[in-house]
Design a protein around this motif. Structure first.
Motif, PDB file in Angstrom:
ATOM      1  N   ASP A   1       1.222  -1.255  -0.260  1.00  0.00           N
ATOM      2  CA  ASP A   1      -0.286  -0.115  -0.049  1.00  0.00           C
ATOM      3  C   ASP A   1       0.602   0.978  -0.110  1.00  0.00           C
ATOM      4  OD1 ASP A   1      -2.285  -1.491  -0.132  1.00  0.00           O
ATOM      5  OD2 ASP A   1      -2.271  -1.413   2.597  1.00  0.00           O
ATOM      6  N   ALA A   2       1.764   1.008   0.528  1.00  0.00           N
ATOM      7  CA  ALA A   2       3.111   2.504  -0.095  1.00  0.00           C
ATOM      8  C   ALA A   2       3.232   3.068  -0.511  1.00  0.00           C
ATOM      9  CB  ALA A   2       4.680   2.056   0.932  1.00  0.00           C
ATOM     10  N   PRO A   3       2.300   3.042  -1.930  1.00  0.00           N
ATOM     11  CA  PRO A   3       3.082   4.180  -3.221  1.00  0.00           C
ATOM     12  C   PRO A   3       1.995   4.911  -3.073  1.00  0.00           C
ATOM     13  CG  PRO A   3       3.543   2.032  -4.097  1.00  0.00           C
ATOM     14  CD  PRO A   3       3.155   1.887  -2.835  1.00  0.00           C
ATOM     15  N   ALA A   4       0.810   4.044  -3.078  1.00  0.00           N
ATOM     16  CA  ALA A   4      -0.476   4.761  -3.046  1.00  0.00           C
ATOM     17  C   ALA A   4      -0.229   5.733  -1.975  1.00  0.00           C
ATOM     18  CB  ALA A   4      -2.202   3.827  -3.401  1.00  0.00           C
ATOM     19  N   GLN A   5       0.135   5.309  -0.705  1.00  0.00           N
ATOM     20  CA  GLN A   5      -0.470   6.140   0.489  1.00  0.00           C
ATOM     21  C   GLN A   5       1.029   7.304   0.209  1.00  0.00           C
ATOM     22  OE1 GLN A   5      -1.888   5.733   3.413  1.00  0.00           O
ATOM     23  NE2 GLN A   5      -0.766   7.437   4.354  1.00  0.00           N
ATOM     24  N   LEU A   6       1.797   7.499  -0.423  1.00  0.00           N
ATOM     25  CA  LEU A   6       2.724   8.284  -0.278  1.00  0.00           C
ATOM     26  C   LEU A   6       2.240   9.433  -1.318  1.00  0.00           C
ATOM     27  CD1 LEU A   6       5.216   9.491   0.087  1.00  0.00           C
ATOM     28  CD2 LEU A   6       6.530   8.299  -1.347  1.00  0.00           C
ATOM     29  N   ALA A   7       1.911   8.479  -3.043  1.00  0.00           N
ATOM     30  CA  ALA A   7       1.049   9.830  -3.325  1.00  0.00           C
ATOM     31  C   ALA A   7      -0.336  10.664  -3.182  1.00  0.00           C
ATOM     32  CB  ALA A   7       0.405   9.195  -4.466  1.00  0.00           C
ATOM     33  N   LYS A   8      -0.823   9.995  -1.909  1.00  0.00           N
ATOM     34  CA  LYS A   8      -1.851  10.621  -1.709  1.00  0.00           C
ATOM     35  C   LYS A   8      -1.232  12.133  -0.281  1.00  0.00           C
ATOM     36  CE  LYS A   8      -5.879   9.486   2.093  1.00  0.00           C
ATOM     37  NZ  LYS A   8      -6.680   8.374   1.992  1.00  0.00           N
ATOM     38  N   ALA A   9      -1.274  11.441   0.098  1.00  0.00           N
ATOM     39  CA  ALA A   9      -0.230  12.089   0.767  1.00  0.00           C
ATOM     40  C   ALA A   9       0.533  13.566   0.020  1.00  0.00           C
ATOM     41  CB  ALA A   9       1.298  12.110   2.427  1.00  0.00           C
ATOM     42  N   VAL A  10       1.488  13.406  -0.847  1.00  0.00           N
ATOM     43  CA  VAL A  10       2.151  14.425  -1.723  1.00  0.00           C
ATOM     44  C   VAL A  10       0.841  15.496  -2.046  1.00  0.00           C
ATOM     45  CG1 VAL A  10       3.570  15.320  -3.335  1.00  0.00           C
ATOM     46  CG2 VAL A  10       3.801  13.040  -1.923  1.00  0.00           C
ATOM     47  N   ARG A  11       0.064  14.550  -2.550  1.00  0.00           N
ATOM     48  CA  ARG A  11      -1.229  15.671  -3.552  1.00  0.00           C
ATOM     49  C   ARG A  11      -1.784  16.664  -1.910  1.00  0.00           C
ATOM     50  NH1 ARG A  11      -2.827  10.829  -6.105  1.00  0.00           N
ATOM     51  NH2 ARG A  11      -3.756   9.557  -4.483  1.00  0.00           N
ATOM     52  N   GLY A  12      -1.882  16.257  -0.812  1.00  0.00           N
ATOM     53  CA  GLY A  12      -2.193  16.722   0.316  1.00  0.00           C
ATOM     54  C   GLY A  12      -1.860  17.893   0.256  1.00  0.00           C
ATOM     55  N   MET A  13      -0.050  17.627   0.497  1.00  0.00           N
ATOM     56  CA  MET A  13       0.563  18.817   0.730  1.00  0.00           C
ATOM     57  C   MET A  13       0.382  19.710  -0.623  1.00  0.00           C
ATOM     58  SD  MET A  13       2.536  18.139   3.754  1.00  0.00           S
ATOM     59  CE  MET A  13       4.255  19.471   3.252  1.00  0.00           C
ATOM     60  N   GLU A  14       0.130  19.802  -1.417  1.00  0.00           N
ATOM     61  CA  GLU A  14       0.115  20.526  -2.558  1.00  0.00           C
ATOM     62  C   GLU A  14      -1.372  21.005  -2.580  1.00  0.00           C
ATOM     63  OE1 GLU A  14       1.905  17.165  -5.854  1.00  0.00           O
ATOM     64  OE2 GLU A  14      -0.463  17.505  -5.754  1.00  0.00           O
ATOM     65  N   GLU A  15      -2.495  20.259  -1.842  1.00  0.00           N
ATOM     66  CA  GLU A  15      -3.869  21.182  -1.784  1.00  0.00           C
ATOM     67  C   GLU A  15      -3.442  21.928  -0.414  1.00  0.00           C
ATOM     68  OE1 GLU A  15      -6.107  17.757  -1.976  1.00  0.00           O
ATOM     69  OE2 GLU A  15      -5.680  18.194  -4.521  1.00  0.00           O
ATOM     70  N   VAL A  16      -2.435  21.853   0.629  1.00  0.00           N
ATOM     71  CA  VAL A  16      -2.720  22.191   1.609  1.00  0.00           C
ATOM     72  C   VAL A  16      -3.498  23.958   2.123  1.00  0.00           C
ATOM     73  CG1 VAL A  16      -0.739  22.324   3.088  1.00  0.00           C
ATOM     74  CG2 VAL A  16      -2.926  21.803   4.881  1.00  0.00           C
ATOM     75  N   GLY A  17      -2.459  24.370   1.263  1.00  0.00           N
ATOM     76  CA  GLY A  17      -2.131  25.533   1.172  1.00  0.00           C
ATOM     77  C   GLY A  17      -3.670  26.663   0.949  1.00  0.00           C
ATOM     78  N   GLN A  18      -4.761  25.571   0.224  1.00  0.00           N
ATOM     79  CA  GLN A  18      -5.708  25.928  -0.236  1.00  0.00           C
ATOM     80  C   GLN A  18      -7.130  26.086   0.714  1.00  0.00           C
ATOM     81  OE1 GLN A  18      -7.069  24.274  -3.674  1.00  0.00           O
ATOM     82  NE2 GLN A  18      -4.982  23.635  -4.147  1.00  0.00           N
ATOM     83  N   LYS A  19      -6.756  25.710   1.360  1.00  0.00           N
ATOM     84  CA  LYS A  19      -7.721  25.483   3.083  1.00  0.00           C
ATOM     85  C   LYS A  19      -6.836  25.983   3.895  1.00  0.00           C
ATOM     86  CE  LYS A  19      -7.638  20.309   2.255  1.00  0.00           C
ATOM     87  NZ  LYS A  19      -7.512  18.994   3.018  1.00  0.00           N
ATOM     88  N   ARG A  20      -8.696  26.950   4.630  1.00  0.00           N
ATOM     89  CA  ARG A  20      -8.785  27.742   5.895  1.00  0.00           C
ATOM     90  C   ARG A  20      -9.191  27.285   6.973  1.00  0.00           C
ATOM     91  NH1 ARG A  20      -5.627  29.089   2.869  1.00  0.00           N
ATOM     92  NH2 ARG A  20      -5.838  31.377   1.386  1.00  0.00           N
ATOM     93  N   LYS A  21      -8.950  27.293   7.933  1.00  0.00           N
ATOM     94  CA  LYS A  21      -9.058  26.849   9.687  1.00  0.00           C
ATOM     95  C   LYS A  21     -10.555  27.550   9.748  1.00  0.00           C
ATOM     96  CE  LYS A  21      -4.385  26.708  11.777  1.00  0.00           C
ATOM     97  NZ  LYS A  21      -3.942  27.482  12.582  1.00  0.00           N
ATOM     98  N   THR A  22     -11.600  27.004  10.578  1.00  0.00           N
ATOM     99  CA  THR A  22     -12.900  27.228  10.648  1.00  0.00           C
ATOM    100  C   THR A  22     -12.796  28.312  11.869  1.00  0.00           C
ATOM    101  OG1 THR A  22     -13.229  25.304  10.675  1.00  0.00           O
ATOM    102  CG2 THR A  22     -14.610  26.485  12.407  1.00  0.00           C
ATOM    103  N   LEU A  23     -13.732  29.310  11.917  1.00  0.00           N
ATOM    104  CA  LEU A  23     -13.415  30.601  12.397  1.00  0.00           C
ATOM    105  C   LEU A  23     -14.810  30.251  13.679  1.00  0.00           C
ATOM    106  CD1 LEU A  23     -11.970  33.005  13.049  1.00  0.00           C
ATOM    107  CD2 LEU A  23     -14.005  34.583  11.319  1.00  0.00           C
ATOM    108  N   TYR A  24     -14.216  30.162  14.770  1.00  0.00           N
ATOM    109  CA  TYR A  24     -15.174  30.331  15.626  1.00  0.00           C
ATOM    110  C   TYR A  24     -15.576  32.256  16.256  1.00  0.00           C
ATOM    111  CZ  TYR A  24     -14.215  25.489  15.704  1.00  0.00           C
ATOM    112  OH  TYR A  24     -13.993  24.018  15.171  1.00  0.00           O
TER     113      TYR A  24
END
Length: 288
Positions: free
Chosen positions: A139-162
């Motif tokens: 499962d390692a190749p798919a896991q690494l690919a999923k994580a790298v894609r997540g790193m690419e997308e994290v900058g577009q996310k915003r924290k919840t504001l309370y």
């Protein structure tokens, strides 16, 4: 609400990160590092730490959590990096040998640390956490690919504001592992920061990304088998470990540990069961 005990707070620079630490007990007592769970912080030990006998309890806000610094831009949060952080913190504090207490993810980190540096660990105490979620090596190749894609997308996310602290506490009460209002309050208040329009969690958004790699079952077994420190594992009857397949089939591996099942949920060390948790650990530390 229970009275909040007196706590000392200080910071340590290690591995290029500023770590915030909460401490209980006399400075002359043997050191016990306490490591919290995923997306929690050092405040998760505010009820248990004062009940533990014979230790200077040092609860660390792990990297990216609570009031500690975040990892450098573009760097992932791998669970084994916390092992290097704790060794570095111990070295800065001049602690050659010490004991460990960990809840959930913190327990996993403690297991990896105790298995990697068995000569430095006096005692090991775990709460509903001992090894990470394991996977097959295929499962390692798919896991690494999923994580790298997540790193690419994290900058577009915003924290919840309370808008208010109370709303943030309410959200934490109803999280993945529900908490009482009292327990949720101490974690939330330590974990929030004031921003324009309200409050946000200080924790790094990258903590929510998939792991770059996961250990295999053989990896996990090797770390546990390498532990030489006396070990006490407390499992919550309504927790997350008792029904895991790898735990059910690992009784021979764990037979040298002191294992107790206690009533309560995953955060039983913060709820009404905290006294029972402390009694078990105090008996274990006293050699009873």
């Amino acid at each position: 609400m229970r009275m909040m005990p007196t706590v000392d707070e200080f910071e340590v620079e290690a591995n290029g990160i500023r770590f915030a630490i909460c401490a209980w007990g006399d400075e002359g007592k043997p050191p016990l590092f306490a490591l919290h769970g995923w997306l929690d912080n050092a405040a998760s030990f505010h009820f248990l730490a004062p009940l533990l006998e014979g230790y200077r309890v040092l609860a660390v806000d792990l990297a990216g959590h609570g009031r500690s610094g975040h990892r450098a831009e573009g760097v992932a949060y791998n669970i084994w990096d916390n092992v290097a952080d704790l060794v570095a913190i111990a070295n800065v504090l001049g602690l050659e040998r010490f004991s460990l207490l960990g809840h959930s993810m913190g327990g996993i980190i403690c297991t990896l640390l105790a298995g990697s540096f068995p000569d430095r660990i006096e005692r090991l105490m775990l709460i509903d956490g001992i090894w990470p979620m394991v996977t097959a090596s295929s499962d390692a190749p798919a896991q690494l690919a999923k994580a790298v894609r997540g790193m690419e997308e994290v900058g577009q996310k915003r924290k919840t504001l309370y808008p208010t602290i109370e709303e943030a506490i309410g959200a934490r009460m109803n999280g993945l592992n529900p908490l009482s209002r009292e327990a949720a309050s101490v974690i939330t208040i330590r974990g929030l920061e004031a921003v324009s329009g309200g409050y946000q969690w200080r924790s790094d958004l990258r903590l929510r990304l998939p792991s770059m790699m996961r250990l295999t079952w053989n990896h996990a077994r090797a770390f546990v088998a390498s532990i030489t420190a006396p070990t006490c594992l407390i499992l919550a009857e309504q927790g997350i470990y008792l029904k895991r397949e790898e735990f059910v089939r690992s009784q021979e591996l764990l037979q040298r540990f002191s294992i107790f099942q206690l009533a309560g949920g995953h955060h039983l060390h913060m709820e009404a069961e905290v006294t029972s948790v402390a009694e078990r650990f105090n008996q274990f530390s006293a050699g009873a």
